[in-house]
Each structure stands twice: as structure tokens, then as C-alpha cells.
Design a protein around this motif. Structure first.
Motif, mmCIF file in Angstrom:
data_model
loop_
_atom_site.group_PDB
_atom_site.id
_atom_site.type_symbol
_atom_site.label_atom_id
_atom_site.label_comp_id
_atom_site.label_asym_id
_atom_site.label_seq_id
_atom_site.Cartn_x
_atom_site.Cartn_y
_atom_site.Cartn_z
ATOM 1 N N ILE A 135 0.860 -1.184 0.000
ATOM 2 C CA ILE A 135 0.000 0.000 0.000
ATOM 3 C C ILE A 135 0.894 1.231 0.000
ATOM 4 O O ILE A 135 1.826 1.332 0.801
ATOM 5 N N ASP A 136 0.617 2.152 -0.910
ATOM 6 C CA ASP A 136 1.339 3.418 -0.948
ATOM 7 C C ASP A 136 0.392 4.529 -0.499
ATOM 8 O O ASP A 136 -0.730 4.638 -1.006
ATOM 9 N N ILE A 137 0.843 5.352 0.451
ATOM 10 C CA ILE A 137 0.035 6.479 0.922
ATOM 11 C C ILE A 137 0.649 7.770 0.414
ATOM 12 O O ILE A 137 1.829 8.055 0.658
ATOM 13 N N TYR A 138 -0.152 8.557 -0.296
ATOM 14 C CA TYR A 138 0.300 9.826 -0.846
ATOM 15 C C TYR A 138 -0.356 10.967 -0.071
ATOM 16 O O TYR A 138 -1.577 11.101 -0.039
ATOM 17 N N LYS A 165 7.816 10.629 0.619
ATOM 18 C CA LYS A 165 7.775 12.050 0.947
ATOM 19 C C LYS A 165 8.382 12.877 -0.176
ATOM 20 O O LYS A 165 9.395 12.496 -0.747
ATOM 21 N N GLY A 166 7.767 13.998 -0.460
ATOM 22 C CA GLY A 166 8.330 14.925 -1.428
ATOM 23 C C GLY A 166 7.954 14.608 -2.864
ATOM 24 O O GLY A 166 7.561 13.492 -3.207
ATOM 25 N N PHE A 167 8.106 15.614 -3.703
ATOM 26 C CA PHE A 167 7.740 15.545 -5.122
ATOM 27 C C PHE A 167 8.389 14.358 -5.825
ATOM 28 O O PHE A 167 7.718 13.542 -6.450
ATOM 29 N N TYR A 168 9.711 14.236 -5.703
ATOM 30 C CA TYR A 168 10.436 13.204 -6.443
ATOM 31 C C TYR A 168 10.045 11.802 -5.986
ATOM 32 O O TYR A 168 9.736 10.932 -6.810
ATOM 33 N N ASN A 169 10.082 11.556 -4.679
ATOM 34 C CA ASN A 169 9.795 10.220 -4.168
ATOM 35 C C ASN A 169 8.363 9.782 -4.450
ATOM 36 O O ASN A 169 8.108 8.618 -4.763
ATOM 37 N N GLN A 170 7.424 10.696 -4.347
ATOM 38 C CA GLN A 170 6.037 10.340 -4.631
ATOM 39 C C GLN A 170 5.849 9.946 -6.089
ATOM 40 O O GLN A 170 5.240 8.914 -6.396
ATOM 41 N N ARG A 171 6.405 10.732 -6.988
ATOM 42 C CA ARG A 171 6.220 10.434 -8.415
ATOM 43 C C ARG A 171 7.008 9.201 -8.843
ATOM 44 O O ARG A 171 6.536 8.422 -9.677
ATOM 45 N N ALA A 172 8.169 8.993 -8.248
ATOM 46 C CA ALA A 172 8.939 7.783 -8.551
ATOM 47 C C ALA A 172 8.206 6.544 -8.043
ATOM 48 O O ALA A 172 8.210 5.491 -8.701
ATOM 49 N N THR A 173 7.566 6.656 -6.884
ATOM 50 C CA THR A 173 6.794 5.534 -6.330
ATOM 51 C C THR A 173 5.600 5.206 -7.210
ATOM 52 O O THR A 173 5.281 4.037 -7.438
ATOM 53 N N VAL A 174 4.927 6.223 -7.714
ATOM 54 C CA VAL A 174 3.802 6.002 -8.638
ATOM 55 C C VAL A 174 4.262 5.216 -9.853
ATOM 56 O O VAL A 174 3.631 4.238 -10.277
ATOM 57 N N LEU A 175 5.386 5.625 -10.439
ATOM 58 C CA LEU A 175 5.876 4.969 -11.651
ATOM 59 C C LEU A 175 6.303 3.527 -11.390
ATOM 60 O O LEU A 175 6.219 2.682 -12.274
ATOM 61 N N SER A 177 4.925 1.515 -9.112
ATOM 62 C CA SER A 177 3.827 0.708 -8.560
ATOM 63 C C SER A 177 3.223 -0.209 -9.610
ATOM 64 O O SER A 177 3.318 0.036 -10.813
ATOM 65 N N THR A 178 2.584 -1.292 -9.132
ATOM 66 C CA THR A 178 2.006 -2.319 -10.006
ATOM 67 C C THR A 178 0.546 -2.576 -9.626
ATOM 68 O O THR A 178 0.118 -2.240 -8.511
ATOM 69 N N ALA A 182 -2.160 -1.117 -3.863
ATOM 70 C CA ALA A 182 -3.272 -0.181 -3.672
ATOM 71 C C ALA A 182 -2.701 1.152 -3.226
ATOM 72 O O ALA A 182 -1.595 1.218 -2.680
ATOM 73 N N ALA A 183 -3.441 2.221 -3.470
ATOM 74 C CA ALA A 183 -2.978 3.568 -3.104
ATOM 75 C C ALA A 183 -4.021 4.263 -2.247
ATOM 76 O O ALA A 183 -5.228 4.100 -2.450
ATOM 77 N N ILE A 184 -3.532 5.029 -1.273
ATOM 78 C CA ILE A 184 -4.391 5.856 -0.433
ATOM 79 C C ILE A 184 -3.952 7.308 -0.594
ATOM 80 O O ILE A 184 -2.760 7.612 -0.536
#
Length: 286
Positions: A135-138, A165-175, A177-178, A182-184
């Protein structure tokens, strides 16, 4: 759920229905004594329009709406000493009064959030998260504390939760993810600028998204799988701090964790018992 909450959550409400709802909110004290014909005449609509309004917001008919209004009035009279959620204590208040007022504020925020709960949807969310590989929480700012608290609880039963946390880590995590994840999204207002680009990519990658925020915060219904509402009485800017929204967000995630825990209760208890000695090496019996 209160009548006001049901109005906030109603979907595709028409201008005429919005006017009926506004009249009811303004004249709640008199609604229990009115007939459907009298309400129709006072709002310049037909009886069928009033009936459609009742159906739209979740009642079977006007009588059921009147019962709900009567319940709301009884509860508000019982809770006369309402706390200002934005400025819950005053300059002259000492420690005891501040503590008492914050206690009342937290109680009110939790009760209000409870009234928003759709228990079928909460169970669906819990099942979705329980089945997810990770689970990724944004979120950002103070809500990150709530996210990390949920992360800690989930780790105690062996569930992986990431809080980038932060712009870079959040967007890198999105890319990265599979679809088996699930995302919150945690956002009280739903207006945070980080949300839109993230939910667009998550949606394209077929990753289910749960949004938790105040009623009406789901600005991206085309992307969101489930939207859960918390107490919505806090002002977005004119406030001392996020007392109400913080405790409401914490409460919602604790409810979800409780549901997940109970889905595999025996297994989770066994996991906790097997890991406690490794996780806590204090000599507590000495």
C-alpha cells in the motif's frame, strides 16, 4: 448520519433539490410538524419533487426524513456547548480548560466522522487493502504523521505500507507501482496540487485508489475507486491548527486497520506473538 451530512454526500442533486434542502436546513425546527404538501407549498415545488429529493439523499420518503430531522434536533439540544473547531480555546483559558475543550473537540470530530461512515464501503476498502501486495500512501504536511502511524500499525501484522515524501519520491513511487498494489490519498480539502498527476498515473496503471478527506473533497471521481468522508467542519485556513481534521483522519485509518486486523485475526495474533521477542528485546520480566 445527520441530514446535513447526507446533503453533502448526495450526488447529482438538481438546483430545485438544492433549494429544498436549503429550506429544510434553515427551518429544521419546523420540519417535523410539516406535511409533505406544506413543504411543497413553502418551497414552490410539487409533492413529487419533494419525494424525489428524499429519495435522492437516501430516504424512502418524507416521513423518514422528518424522523431524521427530529433526531438531529434532539442531539443538537443535548450538545448545546458546541466547540469552535477552528479556535477551540481562548486566550484566557488555562491548562484544565484547554484540556477539557480539546477533549470535547476530539469527541465531536470522531462522532461527526462516524456519522459519515458507509460501513459497506469501509469493509470493501479494508478488503482491498488487505489483499494488496503493498500500500502506498500519498499525502504531505501534517497528514504524513497520520500516514506513518497507519504504516506502523500495519507493519505489526506484516503488511507493507510505503509513505513516500516529497515531489520526487512520490512520483517515482507512482511509476514503480504495479496493479497488485493499492494507493491511499490523504487530503482534507482534496485540493492539494500533488493529487491530480498522481491519480491520473495510478488510474492508467489500474491501481485502485482510496481518497480520505472531508465531504465533497473528491474532485477526481473518474479516477477514485473509493472516497471516504471525515468530519468537515474545519476551516481550511482560518484556524489555530488542524485539531479536528487530524483526529478525524486518524480515527478513519484506525477503523480501517481494525477491519483489516479482524479479517485475519487469528493469523495476525500469531504473527504478533511470534515477532514480539525480536521486535522488543527489553528484559521486561526482570
Amino acid at each position: 448520519m445527520t441530514f446535513e451530512n447526507m446533503m453533502e454526500l448526495a450526488e447529482r442533486i438538481t438546483p430545485v433539490e438544492a433549494e429544498i434542502g436549503a429550506f429544510i436546513l434553515k427551518n429544521k425546527e419546523h420540519i417535523p410538524e410539516m406535511s409533505i404538501l406544506e413543504l411543497a407549498q413553502r418551497t414552490n415545488v410539487s409533492k413529487s419533487a419533494v419525494h424525489r429529493f428524499c429519495k435522492r439523499i437516501g430516504f424512502h420518503g418524507f416521513n423518514e426524513l422528518k424522523v431524521a430531522i427530529s433526531t438531529d434536533l434532539a442531539e443538537s439540544r443535548f450538545n448545546i456547548a458546541l466547540i469552535d473547531v477552528n479556535y477551540p480555546f481562548e486566550a484566557q483559558d488555562g491548562p484544565q480548560l484547554i484540556a477539557k475543550k480539546l477533549s470535547k473537540l476530539y469527541e465531536t470530530a470522531i462522532e461527526d466522522t462516524y456519522n459519515y461512515l458507509d460501513f459497506v464501503q469501509v469493509q470493501q476498502v479494508a478488503r482491498l487493502l488487505n489483499d494488496a501486495k503493498a500500500i502506498d500512501i500519498y499525502t504531505h504536511a501534517h497528514n504524513m504523521n497520520v500516514a506513518e502511524n497507519f504504516q506502523d500499525k500495519m507493519l505489526t501484522i506484516g503488511k507493507i505500507v510505503n509513505c513516500p515524501k516529497g515531489f520526487y519520491n512520490q512520483r517515482a513511487t507512482v511509476l514503480a507501482s504495479t496493479p497488485d498494489q493499492a494507493a491511499i490519498i490523504l487530503s482534507y480539502s482534496g485540493r492539494a496540487t500533488f493529487i491530480e498527476p498522481i491519480v491520473q498515473v495510478l488510474f492508467r496503471k489500474k491501481i485502485p485508489i482510496i481518497l480520505i478527506g472531508k465531504a465533497g473533497s473528491n474532485r477526481y471521481p473518474q479516477y477514485i475507486t473509493h472516497a471516504l468522508s471525515i468530519s468537515s467542519k474545519e476551516n481550511l485556513r482560518d484556524r489555530i491548527s488542524q485539531f479536528s481534521s487530524h483526529i478525524a483522519m486518524q480515527y478513519m485509518l484506525d477503523v480501517i486497520f481494525g477491519c483489516i486486523y479482524n479479517m485475519g485475526r487469528e493469523k495476525n495474533i500469531a504473527y504478533l506473538n511470534a515477532s514480539i521477542d525480536f521486535m522488543d528485546d527489553r528484559k521486561v520480566d526482570e
